[in-house]
Scaffold this active site. Structure first.
Site, PDB file in Angstrom:
ATOM      1  N   LYS A   1       0.850  -1.192   0.000  1.00  0.00           N
ATOM      2  CA  LYS A   1       0.000   0.000   0.000  1.00  0.00           C
ATOM      3  C   LYS A   1       0.884   1.238   0.000  1.00  0.00           C
ATOM      4  CE  LYS A   1      -2.967   2.561   3.244  1.00  0.00           C
ATOM      5  NZ  LYS A   1      -3.546   2.535   4.603  1.00  0.00           N
TER       6      LYS A   1
ATOM      7  N   ASP B   1      -2.447  10.637   3.427  1.00  0.00           N
ATOM      8  CA  ASP B   1      -3.820  10.194   3.651  1.00  0.00           C
ATOM      9  C   ASP B   1      -4.571  11.227   4.478  1.00  0.00           C
ATOM     10  OD1 ASP B   1      -6.172   8.845   3.935  1.00  0.00           O
ATOM     11  OD2 ASP B   1      -5.402   7.331   5.322  1.00  0.00           O
TER      12      ASP B   1
ATOM     13  N   ASP C   1       1.778   6.478   5.429  1.00  0.00           N
ATOM     14  CA  ASP C   1       0.818   5.497   4.931  1.00  0.00           C
ATOM     15  C   ASP C   1       1.284   4.823   3.642  1.00  0.00           C
ATOM     16  OD1 ASP C   1      -1.465   4.250   5.785  1.00  0.00           O
ATOM     17  OD2 ASP C   1      -2.839   5.528   4.663  1.00  0.00           O
TER      18      ASP C   1
ATOM     19  N   ARG D   1      -7.473  -0.471   1.561  1.00  0.00           N
ATOM     20  CA  ARG D   1      -7.974  -1.765   1.077  1.00  0.00           C
ATOM     21  C   ARG D   1      -8.502  -1.664  -0.349  1.00  0.00           C
ATOM     22  NH1 ARG D   1     -11.893  -1.929   6.106  1.00  0.00           N
ATOM     23  NH2 ARG D   1     -10.076  -0.766   6.829  1.00  0.00           N
TER      24      ARG D   1
ATOM     25  N   ASP E   1     -11.946   7.007   4.256  1.00  0.00           N
ATOM     26  CA  ASP E   1     -10.696   6.830   4.993  1.00  0.00           C
ATOM     27  C   ASP E   1     -10.302   5.357   5.085  1.00  0.00           C
ATOM     28  OD1 ASP E   1      -8.462   7.682   6.370  1.00  0.00           O
ATOM     29  OD2 ASP E   1      -9.439   7.593   8.336  1.00  0.00           O
TER      30      ASP E   1
ATOM     31  N   LYS F   1      -9.674  13.007   8.420  1.00  0.00           N
ATOM     32  CA  LYS F   1      -8.983  12.676   9.661  1.00  0.00           C
ATOM     33  C   LYS F   1      -8.898  13.891  10.572  1.00  0.00           C
ATOM     34  CE  LYS F   1      -6.002   8.996   7.829  1.00  0.00           C
ATOM     35  NZ  LYS F   1      -6.505   7.924   8.697  1.00  0.00           N
TER      36      LYS F   1
END
Length: 521
Positions: free
Chosen positions: A283, A288, A306, A370, A366, A295
């Site tokens: 990833k 992010d 991230d 995935r 967020d 966030k």
């Protein structure tokens, strides 16, 4: 689809440097501004680290130092275990521990971290280093200890106005009370330790790079400059629009708002006659924000980290190539983009179609990691043609719940394969980087079922077992014959108080690749 290819025979003309406002240009060579000192040395410039066992009754005859110093060291034998003692006049440092701990690579990693402070203390004054590890019966612990010692001794000054070159000492000796190491083996151990340390430093510098420096284009530029340096290494890549054209709607849903779009980077190392295919998927969210599921100000500050998974798989395969490991086939797929907010950003509630044709309701923007991994896993499963003799390991800073569950020293392992689990546990033992297998409970799959799409990207009710449901979501995109493992490294990737990248996983994945391929290195 993937028309842009690069191998060793291709000239690289667009490997642009990493530009920083008001900071000198930094290129890929400066990311590794390190030299291992090869000059001649004398005793006055030597530092010695001893790891000694309380249980060894013959230790007084095996410590490789002069009698006057030996007597000084032995006086501390009954002191508190694992304390580090120093005789600064002679640059001598030692730790007493027990036999079980000496044979534990995790303990050796911890001691390497502690000893590194003393190596940094003397900096350029040290030209050579002597290491003695009591009671070990194989050479592997030296490689583990030395590679971590070198890495932990490194301090980055890339973004300081005054940059400092780091010089590591030349190893002049390493020995053990129960082991004789030949000169040939010594050279091999040292070279492997150096290259794995450099891989860890590469990973650290990539992860710690600010988001205005390390976006997906610059990451790709860096990879394009590195790949031609090694044999048997090949690069394929595509941008977010090519990914969309191919059907990667999940990846595109995240990358569409990013100023620099997204990049799928596929590096392949193949040598000799391999019998298995090994895939690493990382990833790579270079920043992010959380998207519209924004966030908090506090948590967003560390979100340049991230992309740790992408930095890890890229650095690992470059290390494998530098070591020229034979009869092995390894693929590293990194999915790079930023999870940004603008008028193009994906709204919560949107439905997208992934590369394998499954539809996903995005309930939370967020939970973007995935989504990019989903298309990456399908892509590599297709490359492997769903072969039962294939292994895929994805790594990601995926869920904060993993850090709550296992803390900062153990990564969570989710897998569909007992066979792959055994290989990974052996690699964990050999590397000193800890993992723990978590359950994949089939009943919890209902939590990621959407009423209006095939899947939702977060659990649809609470309590939601968020780390497990994230892993169950990823499993939907892996070929059913492939041995697959997901490593959630959210808790182990950096030292929280210092916001410092730990480069966790280089040794683990290196050892895992050797185990899976049946290669002895």
């Amino acid at each position: 689809m993937f028309s842009k290819k690069l191998d060793k025979s291709t000239a690289v003309t667009d490997g642009t440097a990493w530009e920083l406002t008001r900071i000198p240009v930094i290129d890929s060579d400066q990311l590794l501004s390190i030299k291992f000192n090869s000059s001649k040395t004398d005793d006055s410039s030597c530092i010695a680290f001893l790891i000694l066992s309380h249980e060894n009754e013959l230790i007084d005859s095996s410590i490789p130092i002069c009698e006057s110093l030996k007597e000084y060291v032995l006086k501390t034998k009954n002191e508190k275990k694992d304390s580090i003692f120093e005789c600064d006049l002679h640059k001598l440092y030692w730790a007493w521990t027990d036999e079980k701990s000496i044979c534990d690579n995790n303990n050796l990693m911890e001691l390497a971290y502690k000893f590194s402070a003393y190596l940094r203390k003397h900096e350029a004054k040290v030209e050579s280093l002597s290491v003695f590890i009591d009671l070990v019966t194989s050479s592997a612990p030296f490689m583990t200890f030395l590679s971590r010692l070198f890495f932990e001794s490194y301090i980055s000054t890339l973004y300081k106005s005054e940059q400092k070159e780091v010089n590591f000492p030349k190893i002049i000796s390493f020995s053990a009370s129960r082991l004789t190491i030949s000169e040939k083996d010594s050279i091999e151990i040292l070279e492997t330790a150096k290259k794995l340390a450099l891989a860890s430093i590469r990973m650290k510098n990539l992860v710690e790079a600010p988001p205005n420096v390390c976006h997906c284009e610059k990451f790709l530029d860096y990879v394009k400059k590195e790949v031609p340096k090694y044999k048997n290494l090949y690069l394929t890549y595509c941008d977010e629009n090519q990914c969309l054209d191919a059907g990667m709607g999940a990846f595109y849903s995240v990358s569409r708002a990013s100023e620099h779009g997204g990049r799928l980077i596929h590096i392949t190392y193949k040598s000799g006659n391999p019998t298995t295919k090994i895939g690493l998927v990382g990833k790579g969210i270079t920043m992010d924000t959380g998207g519209y599921s924004l966030k908090s100000c506090e948590s967003i500050m560390t979100m340049k980290y991230d992309m740790t998974g992408a930095a890890l798989v890229t650095s690992t395969i470059l290390a494998i190539a530098s070591l020229e490991i034979k009869d092995i086939e390894v693929h590293a797929v990194a999915l790079l983009t930023a999870n940004a907010i603008n008028e193009k950003a994906t709204f919560p509630g949107s439905i997208v179609k992934a590369y394998n044709g499954k539809t996903i309701e995005i309930l939370n923007t967020d939970a973007e990691g995935r989504l990019v991994l989903a298309d990456g896993l399908t892509y590599l499963s297709n490359v492997f043609e769903n072969s039962p003799n294939s292994y895929i390991i994805d790594v990601a800073t995926l869920t904060g719940a993993m850090a709550i569950c296992l803390g900062t020293e153990i990564a969570g392992l989710f897998t569909n394969s007992d066979k792959l689990t055994s290989f990974l546990y052996q690699a964990s033992k050999d590397s000193g980087e800890n993992i723990f297998r978590m359950p994949l409970h089939e009943k919890y799959k209902s939590l990621i079922k959407s009423k209006i799409a095939d899947l939702s990207n977060i659990a649809n009710s609470k309590p939601n077992a968020s780390s497990m449901t994230a892993a169950l979501f990823l499993q939907e995109f892996v070929g059913d014959k492939i041995h697959w493992a997901h490593l959630d490294i959210a808790g182990v990737s950096w030292r929280g108080s210092k916001a410092e990248a730990k480069a966790w996983g280089i040794l683990l994945l290196y050892k895992a690749v050797l185990e899976l391929s049946g290669t002895k290195q």
